[in-house]
Motif scaffolding. Structure first.
Motif, PDB file in Angstrom:
ATOM      1  N   GLU A   1       0.815  -1.210   0.000  1.00 11.30           N
ATOM      2  CA  GLU A   1       0.000   0.000   0.000  1.00 11.30           C
ATOM      3  C   GLU A   1       0.852   1.266   0.000  1.00 11.30           C
ATOM      4  OE1 GLU A   1       1.202  -0.577   4.192  1.00 11.30           O
ATOM      5  OE2 GLU A   1       0.520  -1.923   2.593  1.00 11.30           O
ATOM      6  N   LYS A   2       2.106   1.178   0.420  1.00  9.96           N
ATOM      7  CA  LYS A   2       2.986   2.339   0.460  1.00  9.96           C
ATOM      8  C   LYS A   2       3.794   2.512  -0.829  1.00  9.96           C
ATOM      9  CE  LYS A   2       3.525   2.357   5.487  1.00  9.96           C
ATOM     10  NZ  LYS A   2       2.602   3.495   5.631  1.00  9.96           N
ATOM     11  N   MET A   3       3.906   1.470  -1.600  1.00  7.47           N
ATOM     12  CA  MET A   3       4.794   1.514  -2.761  1.00  7.47           C
ATOM     13  C   MET A   3       4.432   2.591  -3.784  1.00  7.47           C
ATOM     14  SD  MET A   3       7.336  -0.323  -2.257  1.00  7.47           S
ATOM     15  CE  MET A   3       7.988  -0.036  -3.899  1.00  7.47           C
ATOM     16  N   PRO A   4       3.145   2.806  -4.120  1.00  7.22           N
ATOM     17  CA  PRO A   4       2.856   3.871  -5.082  1.00  7.22           C
ATOM     18  C   PRO A   4       3.382   5.229  -4.638  1.00  7.22           C
ATOM     19  CG  PRO A   4       0.958   2.440  -4.856  1.00  7.22           C
ATOM     20  CD  PRO A   4       1.935   2.019  -3.795  1.00  7.22           C
ATOM     21  N   ASP A   5       3.226   5.569  -3.352  1.00  4.76           N
ATOM     22  CA  ASP A   5       3.705   6.870  -2.879  1.00  4.76           C
ATOM     23  C   ASP A   5       5.222   6.917  -2.771  1.00  4.76           C
ATOM     24  OD1 ASP A   5       1.220   7.960  -2.832  1.00  4.76           O
ATOM     25  OD2 ASP A   5       0.947   7.864  -0.663  1.00  4.76           O
ATOM     26  N   ILE A   6       5.853   5.795  -2.470  1.00  4.66           N
ATOM     27  CA  ILE A   6       7.319   5.762  -2.473  1.00  4.66           C
ATOM     28  C   ILE A   6       7.829   6.095  -3.870  1.00  4.66           C
ATOM     29  CG2 ILE A   6       9.325   4.243  -2.301  1.00  4.66           C
ATOM     30  CD1 ILE A   6       8.321   4.948   0.422  1.00  4.66           C
ATOM     31  N   ILE A   7       7.244   5.471  -4.882  1.00  2.00           N
ATOM     32  CA  ILE A   7       7.696   5.714  -6.259  1.00  2.00           C
ATOM     33  C   ILE A   7       7.293   7.117  -6.713  1.00  2.00           C
ATOM     34  CG2 ILE A   7       7.625   4.893  -8.636  1.00  2.00           C
ATOM     35  CD1 ILE A   7       9.053   3.044  -6.594  1.00  2.00           C
ATOM     36  N   ARG A   8       6.114   7.567  -6.344  1.00  3.02           N
ATOM     37  CA  ARG A   8       5.715   8.930  -6.722  1.00  3.02           C
ATOM     38  C   ARG A   8       6.641   9.962  -6.079  1.00  3.02           C
ATOM     39  NH1 ARG A   8      -0.773   9.153  -5.969  1.00  3.02           N
ATOM     40  NH2 ARG A   8      -0.675  10.957  -7.366  1.00  3.02           N
ATOM     41  N   THR A   9       7.088   9.690  -4.861  1.00  2.00           N
ATOM     42  CA  THR A   9       8.072  10.570  -4.239  1.00  2.00           C
ATOM     43  C   THR A   9       9.360  10.595  -5.047  1.00  2.00           C
ATOM     44  OG1 THR A   9       7.220  10.230  -1.997  1.00  2.00           O
ATOM     45  CG2 THR A   9       9.506  10.939  -2.199  1.00  2.00           C
ATOM     46  N   MET A  10       9.825   9.430  -5.442  1.00  2.00           N
ATOM     47  CA  MET A  10      11.077   9.367  -6.191  1.00  2.00           C
ATOM     48  C   MET A  10      10.954  10.027  -7.559  1.00  2.00           C
ATOM     49  SD  MET A  10      12.312   5.549  -5.012  1.00  2.00           S
ATOM     50  CE  MET A  10      13.948   5.670  -5.706  1.00  2.00           C
ATOM     51  N   LEU A  11       9.789   9.907  -8.181  1.00  2.00           N
ATOM     52  CA  LEU A  11       9.574  10.581  -9.467  1.00  2.00           C
ATOM     53  C   LEU A  11       9.468  12.091  -9.280  1.00  2.00           C
ATOM     54  CD1 LEU A  11       7.096   8.128 -11.239  1.00  2.00           C
ATOM     55  CD2 LEU A  11       9.585   8.296 -11.479  1.00  2.00           C
ATOM     56  N   ALA A  12       8.887  12.523  -8.159  1.00  2.00           N
ATOM     57  CA  ALA A  12       8.847  13.959  -7.864  1.00  2.00           C
ATOM     58  C   ALA A  12      10.259  14.490  -7.672  1.00  2.00           C
ATOM     59  CB  ALA A  12       8.002  14.220  -6.619  1.00  2.00           C
ATOM     60  N   ILE A  13      11.099  13.741  -6.973  1.00  2.00           N
ATOM     61  CA  ILE A  13      12.496  14.146  -6.804  1.00  2.00           C
ATOM     62  C   ILE A  13      13.177  14.237  -8.158  1.00  2.00           C
ATOM     63  CG2 ILE A  13      14.729  13.383  -5.903  1.00  2.00           C
ATOM     64  CD1 ILE A  13      13.175  12.194  -3.500  1.00  2.00           C
ATOM     65  N   PHE A  14      12.884  13.292  -9.034  1.00  2.00           N
ATOM     66  CA  PHE A  14      13.448  13.347 -10.389  1.00  2.00           C
ATOM     67  C   PHE A  14      13.053  14.641 -11.097  1.00  2.00           C
ATOM     68  CE2 PHE A  14      12.228  12.654 -14.887  1.00  2.00           C
ATOM     69  CZ  PHE A  14      13.502  12.588 -15.438  1.00  2.00           C
ATOM     70  N   ARG A  15      11.779  15.002 -11.008  1.00  2.00           N
ATOM     71  CA  ARG A  15      11.337  16.235 -11.661  1.00  2.00           C
ATOM     72  C   ARG A  15      11.991  17.461 -11.034  1.00  2.00           C
ATOM     73  NH1 ARG A  15       6.403  13.352 -11.329  1.00  2.00           N
ATOM     74  NH2 ARG A  15       5.772  14.540  -9.473  1.00  2.00           N
ATOM     75  N   GLU A  16      12.219  17.411  -9.743  1.00  2.00           N
ATOM     76  CA  GLU A  16      12.732  18.578  -9.014  1.00  2.00           C
ATOM     77  C   GLU A  16      14.239  18.761  -9.151  1.00  2.00           C
ATOM     78  OE1 GLU A  16       9.214  17.781  -5.725  1.00  2.00           O
ATOM     79  OE2 GLU A  16      11.323  17.542  -5.155  1.00  2.00           O
ATOM     80  N   GLN A  17      14.992  17.651  -9.291  1.00  2.00           N
ATOM     81  CA  GLN A  17      16.448  17.801  -9.344  1.00  2.00           C
ATOM     82  C   GLN A  17      17.074  17.226 -10.613  1.00  2.00           C
ATOM     83  OE1 GLN A  17      17.843  15.717  -5.824  1.00  2.00           O
ATOM     84  NE2 GLN A  17      18.056  13.786  -6.918  1.00  2.00           N
ATOM     85  N   GLY A  18      16.255  16.646 -11.488  1.00  2.00           N
ATOM     86  CA  GLY A  18      16.764  16.172 -12.763  1.00  2.00           C
ATOM     87  C   GLY A  18      17.310  14.761 -12.754  1.00  2.00           C
ATOM     88  N   LYS A  19      17.192  14.066 -11.633  1.00  2.00           N
ATOM     89  CA  LYS A  19      17.614  12.669 -11.563  1.00  2.00           C
ATOM     90  C   LYS A  19      16.911  12.011 -10.387  1.00  2.00           C
ATOM     91  CE  LYS A  19      21.691  13.569  -8.679  1.00  2.00           C
ATOM     92  NZ  LYS A  19      23.162  13.533  -8.604  1.00  2.00           N
ATOM     93  N   LEU A  20      16.859  10.683 -10.434  1.00  2.00           N
ATOM     94  CA  LEU A  20      16.298   9.946  -9.315  1.00  2.00           C
ATOM     95  C   LEU A  20      17.199  10.099  -8.090  1.00  2.00           C
ATOM     96  CD1 LEU A  20      15.150   6.698 -11.164  1.00  2.00           C
ATOM     97  CD2 LEU A  20      13.658   8.377 -10.048  1.00  2.00           C
ATOM     98  N   PRO A  21      16.650   9.926  -6.906  1.00  2.00           N
ATOM     99  CA  PRO A  21      17.462  10.108  -5.701  1.00  2.00           C
ATOM    100  C   PRO A  21      18.619   9.118  -5.628  1.00  2.00           C
ATOM    101  CG  PRO A  21      15.366   9.069  -5.169  1.00  2.00           C
ATOM    102  CD  PRO A  21      15.260   9.541  -6.587  1.00  2.00           C
ATOM    103  N   VAL A  22      19.713   9.584  -5.056  1.00  2.00           N
ATOM    104  CA  VAL A  22      20.877   8.734  -4.790  1.00  2.00           C
ATOM    105  C   VAL A  22      20.911   8.406  -3.295  1.00  2.00           C
ATOM    106  CG1 VAL A  22      23.392   8.535  -4.926  1.00  2.00           C
ATOM    107  CG2 VAL A  22      22.130   9.744  -6.728  1.00  2.00           C
ATOM    108  N   TRP A  23      21.078   9.421  -2.470  1.00  2.00           N
ATOM    109  CA  TRP A  23      20.913   9.308  -0.996  1.00  2.00           C
ATOM    110  C   TRP A  23      20.225  10.600  -0.593  1.00  2.00           C
ATOM    111  CZ3 TRP A  23      19.981   9.546   3.841  1.00  2.00           C
ATOM    112  CH2 TRP A  23      20.339   8.539   4.761  1.00  2.00           C
ATOM    113  N   HIS A  24      18.900  10.563  -0.491  1.00  2.00           N
ATOM    114  CA  HIS A  24      18.117  11.787  -0.315  1.00  2.00           C
ATOM    115  C   HIS A  24      17.747  11.974   1.140  1.00  2.00           C
ATOM    116  CE1 HIS A  24      15.664  14.971  -2.335  1.00  2.00           C
ATOM    117  NE2 HIS A  24      16.586  14.746  -3.251  1.00  2.00           N
ATOM    118  N   LEU A  25      17.944  13.198   1.640  1.00  2.00           N
ATOM    119  CA  LEU A  25      17.713  13.489   3.047  1.00  2.00           C
ATOM    120  C   LEU A  25      17.146  14.893   3.213  1.00  2.00           C
ATOM    121  CD1 LEU A  25      18.040  12.709   6.051  1.00  2.00           C
ATOM    122  CD2 LEU A  25      20.386  13.582   5.923  1.00  2.00           C
ATOM    123  N   MET A  26      15.918  14.974   3.706  1.00  2.00           N
ATOM    124  CA  MET A  26      15.296  16.257   4.051  1.00  2.00           C
ATOM    125  C   MET A  26      15.351  17.256   2.888  1.00  2.00           C
ATOM    126  SD  MET A  26      14.230  15.928   7.208  1.00  2.00           S
ATOM    127  CE  MET A  26      14.467  14.834   8.610  1.00  2.00           C
TER     128      MET A  26
END
Length: 743
Positions: free
Chosen positions: A382-407
């Protein structure tokens, strides 16, 4: 409650369990509550607080933003979480902590109750009254899921803590005639963390609010808070103390106490990564009342709800403690990083309002893509869609998927593209709630950047050591990510992309020396590095990341057949592979301390080795996998403070135990083939979501009966050495017949 009285503690805990049952009934039906096992009783958060485990100790709820717990005076590598069992000092109770990392950060918004005059400095260890800290004794500590308590010996104050997702709840019992105060410490964080700016102000007779901006591992971290006290504030001071490094901000809240006996004062502290107003909204939504015991009970109920996703049955109480503590550790992070209205700060340094998903942070992906995320796909679908949506949002915001993302910060810590396997795994396992086309684009673009040595991969097919440090580790991790992209491309019918990334995923082959049978550095002219010592490790300065040639030669979980072929035959591969577990050598004075949990040169304490024991099963030698897995489960994990043989690494070390104790492990980085090992329970019932239960039965199991002799799936003979994710997610029964004789 008197923390120094053992019987008092036990009576209080029994009462709390009754309150917890009522809280669970309140949260759902009485029948549902009654069907849940009380599994928090098997969790011991002290496991991993010794040696180099670096685990968080304090009060939180599963995946909560707030991790409220003590911060020790001492600093150093073994205090990355702010706490170590060897310590007897507390400088305050911070509301954010990391768990199991190799770098320290957070520790934000420290609250320290005190009695009498206190100097607003850290002081010195040989003089407890020279600063804000107090000594404590472990015998006055109580720690369990959602609750922490301790006596501050210097002040004679009993402290109890609990939490919701975004609110820390404090209970302070002051002694008689105390000049009671609460120090709000906006200076001290953990590890690399240092304050850039901090402020706190009094809003009325019970409310203070403020913020802390800091720089550390996360380069630009901002936390806002509001605190409500149960007793009117007599006086308030905001002070800045000039230190050698900076101006340090503190708040002090003073109270009148009755002077005739002990007095209890409560404080509720809500956090927000967005604003003080949002912190107030979080408080109003999550903790409007003042019932401390009920909040403790609800935290216990929240943990029990998650722990009950695996009903792990064994008569061995020690194994049960290790298992459920490990499962508990896997749910400290990723943590929710948004307010109750889903506002969150993005990696693009803007606030995103009312996001259509729950945003998360603390992605230790170099570690967690290997086991923690595959475990999450099984028990937290049940958490996986939001985990991936978070990672895709990070991609849109910084131009790549997270490497070690913190705060909301990309730390770029560790090597490779570890976000790619996590996204690929979700796509290949058929999770919805996000756009798979966007997911593929995010993976492809992240894999095609020029940064962190990736451009050399495309130019040479590998990273030469005269172009980039830690070249082998980077190439081999990129190869794993590129294989993951290729698998998704293949399922989408993108033939050209599949072939391109499949070829890149074989970059590890460039490093293999067929004469010495190791991967070793190669320069841009195609020449091997000389001199070469397969035992040597130089932290951050060699061709490997926290490892040696002995460990990195096997880092090919995505292409085991290709790795075996490099040796010329299965027999040659096995001969070399067998020697990994018996050979001894000197790694040198510059070796990384992360290379721990050694069996020969196999290093279970560090993540690149975590799939290695299962390679035997992948090449038709399952009994050797069983022997090695059982040894690690029984000897490198214990129920003592030094119960982890390496950093917890935000759930990865524990996730390996959870999966392996169940008898399986996902070797390939994405796709969902879980290779069989050696289960240590009699039966486990796994709630895989959508009302489905997957049951694993190990018949005739015992410490001596470690070998899997036969397997049935849903009553039918089963002959593969692995099981597919889809078969587990659908529910059913997997039965192992165990034996004491190796083949």
């Amino acid at each position: 409650m008197k923390l120094s009285t053992l019987n008092g503690i036990n009576l209080w805990l029994c009462a709390s369990l009754l309150v917890a049952l009522n809280a669970c009934k309140h949260a759902g039906t009485e029948e549902a509550a009654a069907s849940k096992n009380n599994l928090t009783q098997y969790v011991d958060p002290r496991i991993g607080t010794g040696d180099h485990g670096h685990v968080f100790v304090g009060a939180n709820v599963p995946f909560g933003f707030v991790q409220l717990g003590p911060t020790n005076f001492s600093k150093g590598w073994d205090w990355c979480s702010g706490y170590h069992v060897s310590d007897s000092t507390i400088i305050g109770f911070g509301h954010t902590h990391l768990s199991g990392t190799g770098i320290g950060d957070l520790g934000d918004i420290g609250f320290m109750p005190a009695a009498g005059e206190v100097k607003l400095t850290l002081g010195t260890l040989d003089n407890p009254e020279s600063g804000i800290y107090s000594l404590f004794r472990h015998e006055t500590e109580t720690v369990r899921p959602g609750y922490y308590a301790v006596r501050l010996d210097r002040f004679g104050i009993d402290v109890e803590l609990t939490a919701t997702k975004r609110v820390g709840f404090h209970k302070y019992t002051f002694p008689a005639s105390a000049d009671a105060r609460v120090i709000i410490d906006l200076e001290h964080g953990i590890g690399w963390d240092s304050t850039v700016e901090g402020f706190v102000t009094q809003e009325n007779d019970t409310v203070v609010s403020g913020y802390r901006y800091s720089r550390g591992w996360a380069d630009d971290q901002r936390i806002y808070f509001t605190a409500v006290f149960s007793k009117p504030v007599r006086d308030f001071k905001f002070e800045t103390v000039t230190t050698e490094r900076r101006v340090a901000p503190y708040g002090q809240v003073f109270f009148d106490t009755n002077g005739t006996g002990t007095e209890t004062i409560f404080a509720k502290v809500a956090l927000s990564p967005v604003s003080i107003d949002n912190a107030k909204l979080n408080m109003q939504t999550e903790l409007p009342g003042w019932d401390f015991e009920q909040t403790v009970a609800r935290a216990d109920c929240a943990w029990n709800e998650e722990l009950n996703k695996i009903d792990f049955r064994t008569a061995d109480e020690r194994t049960k403690r290790i298992f459920y503590t490990a499962l508990y550790h896997t749910m400290i992070a990723p943590s929710e990083f948004c307010d109750v209205n889903n506002d969150y700060p993005g990696a693009d340094k803007t606030v995103h309002r009312a996001a259509p998903f729950t945003n998360y942070t603390t992605f230790s992906l170099w570690d967690t893509y290997r086991a923690a995320h595959p475990l999450m796909t099984l028990i937290h679908p049940e958490k996986m869609p939001d985990i991936i949506r978070t990672m895709l949002a990070i991609f849109r915001e910084q131009g790549k998927l997270p490497v070690w993302h913190l705060m909301a910060n990309e730390t770029d810590c560790m090597v490779g593209n570890p976000g790619i396997p996590v996204v690929a795994d979700a796509v290949l396992k058929g999770f919805g709630g996000f756009d798979p086309e966007e997911a593929f684009e995010a993976m492809k673009r992240s894999a095609m950047l020029d940064e962190r040595g990736q451009k050399w991969m495309r130019e040479y097919g590998y990273i030469p050591f005269d172009r980039e440090n830690q070249s082998i580790a980077k190439t081999m991790e990129y190869a794993i990510a590129d294989w993951s992209v290729a698998q998704v491309a293949n399922t989408m019918g993108r033939t050209e992309d599949y072939q391109y990334f499949k070829q890149l995923s074989e970059g590890y082959k460039h490093y293999f020396d067929p004469e010495l049978q190791f991967v070793r550095g190669k320069d841009s002219q195609g020449k091997f590095r000389e001199p070469f010592d397969p035992f040597r490790s130089a932290h951050g300065e060699s061709d490997y990341t926290e490892g040696t040639a002995w460990q990195y030669t096997w880092l090919v979980p995505h292409d085991v057949e290709g790795l075996v072929n490099l040796f010329g035959s299965k027999e040659a591969f096995l001969q070399k592979f067998d020697s990994l577990f018996i050979v001894a050598g000197d790694m040198g004075d510059e070796a990384s301390p992360d290379i721990s949990g050694l069996i020969g040169q196999y290093a279970h304490g560090n993540e690149p080795s975590h799939h290695v024991l299962y390679l035997y099963a992948c090449v038709g030698e399952p009994d050797k996998t069983a022997e090695k897995v059982r040894y690690v489960l029984e000897n490198l994990y214990t129920d003592q403070p030094a119960g982890l043989c390496g950093n917890e690494d935000v759930g990865q070390m524990s996730a390996w135990y959870v999966l392996s104790a169940l008898g399986l492990y996902q070797v390939e980085p994405a796709g969902g083939r879980y290779v069989f090992g050696s289960p240590v329970m009699d039966e486990a019932r796994i709630r895989t979501g959508n009302g489905k239960t997957f049951t694993i039965v190990a018949r005739n199991n015992s410490p001596a009966h470690k070998y899997i002799r036969s397997v049935t799936l849903n009553g039918q003979p089963y002959h593969k050495h692995y099981i597919e994710y889809k078969d587990m997610a659908a529910g059913g029964t997997l039965e192992f017949e165990m034996s004491g004789e190796a083949r």
